[in-house]
Design a protein around this motif. Structure first.
Motif, mmCIF file in Angstrom:
data_model
loop_
_atom_site.group_PDB
_atom_site.id
_atom_site.type_symbol
_atom_site.label_atom_id
_atom_site.label_comp_id
_atom_site.label_asym_id
_atom_site.label_seq_id
_atom_site.Cartn_x
_atom_site.Cartn_y
_atom_site.Cartn_z
ATOM 1 N N LYS A 1 -2.727 3.555 10.120
ATOM 2 C CA LYS A 1 -3.882 4.436 9.918
ATOM 3 C C LYS A 1 -4.445 4.254 8.498
ATOM 4 O O LYS A 1 -5.660 4.190 8.293
ATOM 5 N N LYS A 2 -3.557 4.144 7.538
ATOM 6 C CA LYS A 2 -3.995 3.990 6.149
ATOM 7 C C LYS A 2 -4.794 2.696 5.965
ATOM 8 O O LYS A 2 -5.883 2.716 5.396
ATOM 9 N N ASP B 1 0.945 4.185 -2.810
ATOM 10 C CA ASP B 1 0.869 5.624 -2.566
ATOM 11 C C ASP B 1 2.013 6.364 -3.258
ATOM 12 O O ASP B 1 1.844 7.508 -3.697
ATOM 13 N N ILE C 1 -8.187 2.972 7.624
ATOM 14 C CA ILE C 1 -9.144 3.796 6.867
ATOM 15 C C ILE C 1 -9.693 3.000 5.685
ATOM 16 O O ILE C 1 -10.886 3.053 5.376
ATOM 17 N N LEU C 2 -8.839 2.232 5.060
ATOM 18 C CA LEU C 2 -9.273 1.464 3.892
ATOM 19 C C LEU C 2 -10.017 0.187 4.285
ATOM 20 O O LEU C 2 -10.509 -0.541 3.422
ATOM 21 N N ASP D 1 -9.068 -1.241 -4.355
ATOM 22 C CA ASP D 1 -8.412 -0.092 -4.989
ATOM 23 C C ASP D 1 -9.138 1.213 -4.690
ATOM 24 O O ASP D 1 -10.190 1.502 -5.261
ATOM 25 N N ARG D 2 -8.573 1.995 -3.801
ATOM 26 C CA ARG D 2 -9.107 3.318 -3.501
ATOM 27 C C ARG D 2 -7.961 4.307 -3.546
ATOM 28 O O ARG D 2 -7.198 4.349 -2.629
ATOM 29 N N PRO D 3 -7.849 5.098 -4.571
ATOM 30 C CA PRO D 3 -8.687 5.144 -5.766
ATOM 31 C C PRO D 3 -8.343 4.014 -6.752
ATOM 32 O O PRO D 3 -7.372 3.311 -6.552
ATOM 33 N N PHE D 4 -9.169 3.878 -7.789
ATOM 34 C CA PHE D 4 -8.840 3.011 -8.918
ATOM 35 C C PHE D 4 -7.664 3.650 -9.665
ATOM 36 O O PHE D 4 -7.491 4.873 -9.638
ATOM 37 N N PHE E 1 -10.400 -5.247 -8.298
ATOM 38 C CA PHE E 1 -10.211 -3.855 -7.898
ATOM 39 C C PHE E 1 -10.944 -3.492 -6.607
ATOM 40 O O PHE E 1 -11.061 -2.327 -6.260
ATOM 41 N N ALA E 2 -11.432 -4.528 -5.917
ATOM 42 C CA ALA E 2 -12.256 -4.291 -4.731
ATOM 43 C C ALA E 2 -11.517 -3.487 -3.663
ATOM 44 O O ALA E 2 -12.137 -2.788 -2.871
ATOM 45 N N LEU F 1 0.832 -1.204 0.000
ATOM 46 C CA LEU F 1 0.000 0.000 0.000
ATOM 47 C C LEU F 1 0.869 1.258 0.000
ATOM 48 O O LEU F 1 0.563 2.228 -0.709
ATOM 49 N N MET G 1 1.137 6.637 -6.840
ATOM 50 C CA MET G 1 0.200 7.752 -7.025
ATOM 51 C C MET G 1 0.913 9.093 -6.927
ATOM 52 O O MET G 1 0.674 9.997 -7.721
ATOM 53 N N ASN H 1 2.348 6.279 9.052
ATOM 54 C CA ASN H 1 0.890 6.277 8.915
ATOM 55 C C ASN H 1 0.345 4.965 8.365
ATOM 56 O O ASN H 1 -0.835 4.879 8.017
#
Lengths: 47, 223, 479
Positions: free
Chosen positions: B151-152, B54, B155-156, B91-94, B88-89, B50, B57, B148
């Motif tokens: 936390k990440k 990030d 949140i997800l 994937d936030r965001p895609f 993609f379940a 993850l 991204m 983090n």
């Protein structure tokens, strides 16, 4: 015809009828004068 | 005459007209499980993956790389099995992307060894002289910030405990810093000496790339 | 109070936003040229914040939100006051809007260069900046609706409808697509997952283009074309039909950006159907533009502004034909992800959007400064440079896209792929070089445009330049 095709058809028909209705309403010669008025008024707002 | 002399009514009507298509094609599908199915074979990203995602991204990799293989013959031939919705379940965001300046990455996981990625990220041009990909060697000079990470994932909603996250991070660190790590030589080459025993941003982004498409490939080999 | 003629139009805000637009236009284009160069020479990725992945979003946001929105705010504040014959009710709010807007765009550019990027196209800004965008949008909306409610002209002319629709649509789109959960001040995750996120994003992505690059530009077109030619728009009722059809149909079509993706097929199919329908209202506006000049086509030669409008609406017409065709599954399978689409977008932005905003500024700036345009000759040079630059740019990308799509699909007789991915990429470098050259031509045109307007303002009298009394003679007092 399966049910989803029927649904798509009816939905398209409904939208076409509404669209046709709006065109008929605004293209009615009775309303022409009034509907077209703003395009002339907007031209004379200048000093 | 009519609504053109009533701004508030006009605005309300505009909003209504705008919301019809939005509701049917976007809002309602949000509540239909079939839009984004969930499948047990697809696993969420680990904390390290993850963090790598990030970084992917942050660097805007999605501006040149897509992550959807379309069900077209030559596309499947080039990249592999076409993309399935359940992949993609988590994937936030895609990150499907919209432009292929570089190749699609949805099946990149497991295609090359880690050492390939270390070399390629360090200098794409050293492997493909004519490539226009920017070099990302500097990622190996940045220590991975994991402050983090828990936390990440919470949140997800990945369902990891704080300890799970710590374990994932230390396990991956042990893996890439071990003397037995298969890509050790290349990793040491691109990583500054003081970070040889730490996790870097480069380690994380490679972990992420190696995860892409892995669940689908695992499923296929099982069959 | 308003009947005495002491009330003043507020054109200072128009001027400030117009020059903000020009500033962001130049910045956005410099970034655009930089990344165009990086496409064939990666050595230009000198530092992380100058790398293609980070700069590309500075280019799109800088021009879409910086130049585009500032241009829209400038023209909207002008058109609103003129068409309602009413001064801006809250000039101080508008001033605050200006400061917040420019601060936000500056922070947006810096944060994107720092890698704070949500990756959702045209919605890359992180959550604190999203909040700032929403706040300045509300400030704008308050003035829009307050002016409309106070207005002295009973009927709202077409341009005002488009401004209303934009104000509402952007608010809905921006808020829904940017719902996210903060991790830190600089990082957040969207609330939607996978296919849903894709669906929400392209509903937004398609319509943000619609409601920034189409709807308000049409507002300008419908206002400034008649004003600068003295000819009434051909048909007000055609524009009514176009308006409602466009607003209704646009929102269904986002998924044509997701053809052949894992998104449920029915959403894709519905999107294509509505995309095809959209040709009708789009061409309604094109026809309205052309027919307005019926019998007065000599103005194309005698009135330097008419060129901008007519070429602009022509590119809009081509754009709105090309768009739906690209959505068709077979064509999409070929063109999607290629440079063809990049060419498509840039015909719209460099052709339609920039030409109409240019002409609108050329019309407004002399009027609000009470001075002549510095040079019509320079305006003509500007026109030809951006026309030629844009045409070379887009045609080059179309050809590149066709070649790219064909090479991706090409197979040997034994069924294997004929070209590696890199073969295709390297074959495109000549096009990328030509694209960069076209961008330079275009940029030269824009610099002339900016220079022309700066000189127009500088020669203007400094006193009371931005304030003109409202003409009362024909006012209808009502309400």
């Amino acid at each position: 015809m399966n049910s989803s095709a029927l649904f798509y058809f009816l939905f398209t028909l409904l939208l076409s009828v509404i669209f046709g209705g709006i065109i008929r309403y605004y293209y009615n010669p009775k309303r022409k004068q009034k509907i077209e008025e703003p395009k002339h008024r907007m031209l004379d707002d200048e000093q | 005459m009519g609504i053109t002399s009533k701004p508030v009514v006009f605005a309300v009507l505009s909003a209504a007209v705008i919301l019809i298509g939005s509701t049917v094609t976007v809002f309602i599908p949000l509540f239909m499980p079939s839009t984004q199915p969930v499948s047990a074979y697809v696993k969420p990203y680990t904390s390290v993956e993850l963090e790598g995602r990030d970084i992917y991204m942050r660097e805007g990799c999605n501006n040149c790389h897509t992550q959807t293989v379309r069900p077209l013959r030559t596309e499947v031939l080039r990249y592999g099995e076409y993309s399935k919705p359940e992949e993609f379940a988590y994937d936030r965001p895609f990150l499907w992307g919209s432009r292929r300046t570089g190749p699609d990455l949805n099946r990149i996981g497991g295609k090359y060894p880690d050492s390939w990625h270390y070399r390629h990220m360090q200098s794409p041009q050293s492997m493909f002289e004519k490539s226009n990909m920017p070099p990302y060697g500097w990622l190996a000079k940045n220590r991975l910030d994991t402050s983090n990470s828990y936390k990440k994932t919470s949140i997800l909603g990945y369902g990891f405990s704080e300890q799970d996250v710590q374990v994932q991070i230390s396990q991956y660190r042990s893996k890439v810093t071990a003397d037995t790590y298969l890509s050790k030589e290349t990793r040491d080459l691109v990583t500054p000496a003081e970070l040889h025993h730490e996790l870097t941003e480069m380690d994380a982004i490679i972990a992420y790339l190696q995860k892409l498409g892995r669940d689908v490939k695992n499923l296929e080999t099982k069959k | 109070m308003s009947e005495t003629g002491t009330e003043q139009y507020n054109f200072k805000i128009v001027r400030s936003f117009a020059f903000s637009a020009l500033f962001w236009l130049v910045i956005g284009l410099i970034v655009g040229l930089w990344i165009a160069f990086e496409m064939f020479n990666p050595a230009l990725n000198l530092a992380p914040w100058l790398s293609f992945g980070r700069l590309r979003v500075v280019h799109t946001n800088g021009l879409g939100l910086g130049f585009g929105l500032a241009g829209i705010f400038a023209t909207s504040y002008y058109i609103l006051q003129r068409l309602t014959r009413t001064a801006l009710p809250f000039p101080r709010l508008a001033q605050a809007h200006l400061y917040l807007f420019n601060t936000t765009i500056a922070l947006a550019a810096l944060s994107l260069m720092a890698g704070m990027n949500t990756t959702k196209e045209y919605a890359e800004l992180e959550w604190p900046i999203d909040i700032a965008v929403v706040v300045f949008w509300v400030m704008f909306a308050i003035n829009v609706f307050a002016t409309l409610i106070k207005r002295r002209e009973k009927q709202m002319y077409i341009s005002l409808w488009y401004i209303i629709a934009m104000t509402i649509a952007i608010a809905i789109l921006y808020i829904v697509n940017n719902l996210e959960i903060p991790v830190t001040l600089f990082k957040s995750y969207t609330v939607y997952a996978g296919a849903n996120d894709a669906n929400v994003e392209w509903w937004y992505g398609h319509n943000i283009v619609g409601f920034i690059f189409t709807v308000p530009i049409l507002a300008m077109f419908y206002y400034f074309l008649p004003k600068s030619t003295g000819l009434p728009i051909f048909s007000h009722r055609l524009s009514i039909i176009s308006f409602w059809a466009l607003n209704f149909a646009y929102l269904w079509t986002g998924a044509h950006h997701l053809m052949l993706s894992p998104l449920p097929e029915w959403i894709q199919t519905v999107a294509i159907a509505f995309s095809i329908f959209l040709i009708a209202p789009s061409w309604g506006s094109v026809i309205n533009g052309y027919y307005t000049l019926q019998g007065n086509w000599e103005q194309l030669r005698t009135n330097y502004l008419v060129k901008f409008f007519i070429f602009g609406i022509t590119f809009y017409g081509l754009q709105t034909l090309q768009g739906p065709l690209q959505g068709l599954r077979t064509l999409n399978a070929f063109f999607h992800f290629t440079d063809w689409v990049v060419g498509h977008v840039h015909m719209g932005t460099m052709g339609w959007v920039t030409m109409i905003i240019s002409a609108s500024f050329y019309y407004m700036i002399p009027r609000i400064t009470g001075n002549q345009l510095y040079s019509i000759k320079l305006a003509n040079t500007h026109f030809w440079l951006i026309l030629v630059g844009q045409l070379i740019w887009t045609i080059t990308m179309w050809i590149a896209g066709i070649q790219q799509g064909a090479m991706w699909k090409a197979t040997n007789p034994d069924g294997s792929l004929m070209y590696s991915f890199l073969d295709t990429l390297t074959s495109l470098y000549p096009y990328y070089r030509l694209r960069f050259a076209a961008g330079v031509i275009y940029f030269a045109g824009i610099l002339i445009f900016v220079w022309n307007l700066i000189m127009t303002v500088r020669q203007a009298p400094q006193k009371d330049e931005a304030e003109q009394p409202i003409q009362n003679k024909e006012l209808q007092s009502w309400g």
